[in-house]
Design a protein around this motif. Structure first.
Motif, PDB file in Angstrom:
ATOM      1  N   VAL A 182      66.434 -48.021  -5.609  1.00  0.00           N
ATOM      2  CA  VAL A 182      65.836 -49.079  -5.863  1.00  0.00           C
ATOM      3  C   VAL A 182      66.811 -49.920  -7.208  1.00  0.00           C
ATOM      4  N   GLU A 183      66.727 -49.080  -8.137  1.00  0.00           N
ATOM      5  CA  GLU A 183      67.442 -49.497  -9.510  1.00  0.00           C
ATOM      6  C   GLU A 183      69.002 -49.799  -9.314  1.00  0.00           C
ATOM      7  N   THR A 184      69.569 -48.920  -8.531  1.00  0.00           N
ATOM      8  CA  THR A 184      70.788 -49.273  -8.389  1.00  0.00           C
ATOM      9  C   THR A 184      71.181 -50.418  -7.498  1.00  0.00           C
ATOM     10  N   VAL A 185      70.626 -50.686  -6.560  1.00  0.00           N
ATOM     11  CA  VAL A 185      70.876 -51.789  -5.800  1.00  0.00           C
ATOM     12  C   VAL A 185      70.274 -52.899  -6.339  1.00  0.00           C
ATOM     13  N   SER A 186      69.296 -53.011  -7.292  1.00  0.00           N
ATOM     14  CA  SER A 186      68.969 -54.049  -7.924  1.00  0.00           C
ATOM     15  C   SER A 186      69.890 -54.443  -8.961  1.00  0.00           C
ATOM     16  N   ARG A 187      70.477 -53.378  -9.836  1.00  0.00           N
ATOM     17  CA  ARG A 187      71.515 -53.501 -10.968  1.00  0.00           C
ATOM     18  C   ARG A 187      72.858 -53.966 -10.281  1.00  0.00           C
TER      19      ARG A 187
END
Length: 118
Positions: free
Chosen positions: A84-89
């Motif tokens: 989730v954090e990677t996709v958001s970043r």
């Protein structure tokens, strides 16, 4: 074409996952896949909507997002963040570009090699 079929999406994702197993996968390849899946005539905004889905699915298949380094022993440094954090970043970085990303923009993807057994 407007929305990719499940079959077309699955085939393209398999191609991208195999690519990430064999080499560094940059955004020019991902953008090419989006173009293949959506067909001609779509705006950059429409194309960038599909990128987070592809990124999330690549991560689910074992790819890692990260940066290339100058270290010959460890040429790739994974971000070490969750999906989730990677996709958001990545989505935020793409929005900040104001254009479709190219290889070398945002990050690279690869399937990290497992450490050698002692």
């Amino acid at each position: 074409m407007g929305t990719p079929t499940d079959e077309a999406y699955s085939e393209e994702l398999s191609y991208l996952a195999a690519y990430a197993h064999d080499d560094w996968l940059g955004f020019s390849v991902l953008v090419g896949s989006v173009g293949t899946l959506l067909g001609k005539g779509h705006t950059a905004r429409e194309q960038t909507r599909l990128l987070p889905r592809i990124v999330g699915d690549l991560l689910a298949r074992g790819a890692a997002a990260g940066d290339l380094t100058d270290d010959l022993d460890q040429p790739f440094e994974a971000w070490g963040t969750g999906t989730v954090e990677t996709v958001s970043r990545i989505a935020g970085a793409i929005d900040g570009l104001g254009r479709l990303p190219e290889s070398g923009d945002v990050c690279w993807f690869t399937v990290p090699n497992p450490p050698p057994r002692p």
